[in-house]
Design a protein around this motif. Sequence first.
Motif, PDB file in Angstrom:
ATOM      1  N   SER A  30       0.798  -1.212   0.000  1.00 24.14           N
ATOM      2  CA  SER A  30       0.000   0.000   0.000  1.00 24.14           C
ATOM      3  C   SER A  30       0.839   1.275   0.000  1.00 24.14           C
ATOM      4  O   SER A  30       0.304   2.364  -0.016  1.00 24.14           O
ATOM      5  N   GLU A  31       2.160   1.135   0.012  1.00 22.94           N
ATOM      6  CA  GLU A  31       3.022   2.312  -0.004  1.00 22.94           C
ATOM      7  C   GLU A  31       2.919   3.008  -1.360  1.00 22.94           C
ATOM      8  O   GLU A  31       2.751   2.349  -2.380  1.00 22.94           O
ATOM      9  N   PRO A  32       3.030   4.345  -1.389  1.00 25.75           N
ATOM     10  CA  PRO A  32       2.965   5.045  -2.664  1.00 25.75           C
ATOM     11  C   PRO A  32       4.134   4.634  -3.557  1.00 25.75           C
ATOM     12  O   PRO A  32       5.242   4.394  -3.089  1.00 25.75           O
ATOM     13  N   ALA A  33       3.853   4.559  -4.855  1.00 24.86           N
ATOM     14  CA  ALA A  33       4.883   4.151  -5.814  1.00 24.86           C
ATOM     15  C   ALA A  33       5.905   5.268  -5.983  1.00 24.86           C
ATOM     16  O   ALA A  33       5.556   6.446  -6.043  1.00 24.86           O
ATOM     17  N   LEU A  34       7.169   4.884  -6.050  1.00 26.17           N
ATOM     18  CA  LEU A  34       8.245   5.827  -6.289  1.00 26.17           C
ATOM     19  C   LEU A  34       8.706   5.688  -7.723  1.00 26.17           C
ATOM     20  O   LEU A  34       8.686   4.594  -8.287  1.00 26.17           O
ATOM     21  N   SER A  35       9.146   6.771  -8.301  1.00 23.89           N
ATOM     22  CA  SER A  35       9.708   6.681  -9.640  1.00 23.89           C
ATOM     23  C   SER A  35      11.041   5.959  -9.550  1.00 23.89           C
ATOM     24  O   SER A  35      11.667   5.879  -8.485  1.00 23.89           O
ATOM     25  N   ALA A  37      13.827   6.928 -10.688  1.00 19.13           N
ATOM     26  CA  ALA A  37      14.870   7.895 -10.346  1.00 19.13           C
ATOM     27  C   ALA A  37      14.895   8.156  -8.842  1.00 19.13           C
ATOM     28  O   ALA A  37      15.970   8.208  -8.229  1.00 19.13           O
ATOM     29  N   ASP A  38      13.710   8.311  -8.231  1.00 21.82           N
ATOM     30  CA  ASP A  38      13.633   8.536  -6.785  1.00 21.82           C
ATOM     31  C   ASP A  38      14.170   7.340  -6.020  1.00 21.82           C
ATOM     32  O   ASP A  38      14.915   7.486  -5.053  1.00 21.82           O
ATOM     33  N   LEU A  39      13.799   6.157  -6.467  1.00 19.28           N
ATOM     34  CA  LEU A  39      14.244   4.942  -5.805  1.00 19.28           C
ATOM     35  C   LEU A  39      15.758   4.773  -5.925  1.00 19.28           C
ATOM     36  O   LEU A  39      16.433   4.463  -4.947  1.00 19.28           O
ATOM     37  N   ALA A  40      16.299   5.036  -7.099  1.00 20.65           N
ATOM     38  CA  ALA A  40      17.743   4.912  -7.307  1.00 20.65           C
ATOM     39  C   ALA A  40      18.496   5.910  -6.441  1.00 20.65           C
ATOM     40  O   ALA A  40      19.521   5.582  -5.850  1.00 20.65           O
ATOM     41  N   GLU A  41      17.978   7.129  -6.339  1.00 24.82           N
ATOM     42  CA  GLU A  41      18.639   8.143  -5.510  1.00 24.82           C
ATOM     43  C   GLU A  41      18.601   7.742  -4.040  1.00 24.82           C
ATOM     44  O   GLU A  41      19.610   7.822  -3.337  1.00 24.82           O
ATOM     45  N   ALA A  42      17.456   7.291  -3.561  1.00 26.93           N
ATOM     46  CA  ALA A  42      17.318   6.903  -2.161  1.00 26.93           C
ATOM     47  C   ALA A  42      18.232   5.733  -1.820  1.00 26.93           C
ATOM     48  O   ALA A  42      18.841   5.701  -0.751  1.00 26.93           O
ATOM     49  N   GLU A  43      18.334   4.767  -2.718  1.00 26.14           N
ATOM     50  CA  GLU A  43      19.177   3.607  -2.458  1.00 26.14           C
ATOM     51  C   GLU A  43      20.653   3.949  -2.498  1.00 26.14           C
ATOM     52  O   GLU A  43      21.466   3.281  -1.875  1.00 26.14           O
ATOM     53  N   SER A  44      21.002   5.017  -3.219  1.00 29.44           N
ATOM     54  CA  SER A  44      22.410   5.364  -3.360  1.00 29.44           C
ATOM     55  C   SER A  44      22.930   6.200  -2.192  1.00 29.44           C
ATOM     56  O   SER A  44      24.138   6.329  -2.016  1.00 29.44           O
ATOM     57  N   LEU A  45      22.042   6.755  -1.383  1.00 30.17           N
ATOM     58  CA  LEU A  45      22.463   7.624  -0.288  1.00 30.17           C
ATOM     59  C   LEU A  45      22.972   6.816   0.893  1.00 30.17           C
ATOM     60  O   LEU A  45      22.387   5.817   1.284  1.00 30.17           O
TER      61      LEU A  45
END
Length: 80
Positions: A30-35, A37-45
């Motif tokens: 039920s979590e909102p979908a991330l783009s 690009a957003d997911l890649a940025e979050a995982e890279s931090l």
Amino acid sequence: MTDVNDYDENEESSVDDDEAKAAEKGASDSEPALSDADLAEAESLTVTAKQRQRQALEDEIAAFLAKGGQITQVPSEESN
């Protein structure tokens, strides 16, 4: 008395692929979908980078409030 912990001091702190897959599998549908690009940025931090971003956001909020800005919270039942 000495403090004892169960942590292995030599254990690697990075997350391995199996742990990452388990975390993804446990995520709520039920979590909102991330783009992508957003997911890649979050995982890279790194943790440090995320702490810096949180601090920057807190600083921006403090500056906004210092200039007379206001934050209004909308109750969840009224947000639709």
